[in-house]
Scaffold this motif. Structure first.
Motif, PDB file in Angstrom:
ATOM      1  N   LEU A  86       3.002  15.242  25.351  1.00  0.00           N
ATOM      2  CA  LEU A  86       3.307  15.895  24.080  1.00  0.00           C
ATOM      3  C   LEU A  86       1.986  16.259  23.413  1.00  0.00           C
ATOM      4  O   LEU A  86       1.121  15.399  23.222  1.00  0.00           O
ATOM      5  CB  LEU A  86       4.116  14.965  23.176  1.00  0.00           C
ATOM      6  N   LEU A 138       9.027   9.301  21.928  1.00  0.00           N
ATOM      7  CA  LEU A 138       8.951  10.750  21.783  1.00  0.00           C
ATOM      8  C   LEU A 138       9.759  11.249  20.590  1.00  0.00           C
ATOM      9  O   LEU A 138       9.606  12.409  20.189  1.00  0.00           O
ATOM     10  CB  LEU A 138       9.436  11.435  23.062  1.00  0.00           C
ATOM     11  N   ARG A 184       5.885  20.205  24.924  1.00  0.00           N
ATOM     12  CA  ARG A 184       5.882  19.126  25.906  1.00  0.00           C
ATOM     13  C   ARG A 184       5.710  19.699  27.303  1.00  0.00           C
ATOM     14  O   ARG A 184       6.315  20.720  27.641  1.00  0.00           O
ATOM     15  CB  ARG A 184       7.182  18.319  25.846  1.00  0.00           C
TER      16      ARG A 184
END
Length: 210
Positions: free
Chosen positions: A156, A93, A174
């Motif tokens: 995401l 991420l 997110r």
């Protein structure tokens, strides 16, 4: 007035009263001030004044608008927390949206179980935690397959929009889902998503119109 074992002198009375009103005293000082409150009416009055002033602070300070990037910074902080950093997939991420989009373009895509209108591309897996990092794309608006989460999920948004629990997430946002819950998210215009979820998630039904 009976003098306390450690008297409250004139130079410290305001400081002690203020700290007492804000609940910032150490245990030893707190016991001393409690005794002074019972014995010194002047000191008790000062404490009362400070408590009244402290209680009014939340109502007198101007409202501060929420920062536009607060949500992203919060998720970044969660991803960097010790309990979260143990999962190697969560490190993905931290990559930029452009890097993730390039990675998605290099993978093999196939129809997602429960819907021919949704495609999925697997990227990395963690067999020990039974987690998987993957991409999902949908070329037009509509719902994704209804599914149940065996553990938490992180989504995401890389392109387009993602609709979950009545909220619309856009590029850079997110969305999360907690373990042992089921939902059927959707998209208004189509999207490309990066997801981290459990290998044990289950599809519950076919796609319907949004």
């Amino acid at each position: 007035m009976t003098t306390p074992e450690r008297p409250v002198n004139s130079t410290s009375i305001d400081d002690l009263a203020a700290l007492y009103a804000l609940d910032l005293l150490e245990a030893d000082d707190l016991a001393r001030v409690d005794l002074a409150l019972a014995q010194d009416e002047t000191f008790a009055q000062r404490v009362s004044e400070f408590q009244t002033a402290a209680a009014a602070i939340p109502y007198s300070v101007p409202a501060v608008p929420m920062a536009d990037d607060l949500k992203n910074r919060l998720f970044q902080r969660i991803a960097q927390a010790p309990e979260a950093s143990d999962s190697p997939l969560l490190d993905l991420l931290t990559r930029s949206i452009d890097d993730l989009k390039k990675q998605a373009a290099d993978l093999v895509w196939q129809p997602m179980m429960g819907s021919n209108a949704v495609e999925i591309a697997l990227w990395q897996t963690d067999e020990v935690r039974r987690e998987v990092a993957f991409f999902v794309r949908k070329s037009e608006g509509g719902l994704f397959p209804n599914h149940a989460h065996a553990s938490g999920e992180m989504v995401l948004v890389l392109t387009g929009d993602f609709v979950a629990n009545g909220e619309v997430y856009r590029v850079g946002d997110r969305a999360t889902a907690i373990a042992h819950t089921a939902h059927q998210p959707g998209t208004q215009t189509g999207c490309l998503l990066f997801c981290i979820s459990s290998m044990d998630d289950q599809v519950l039904s076919d796609e319907r119109s949004l």
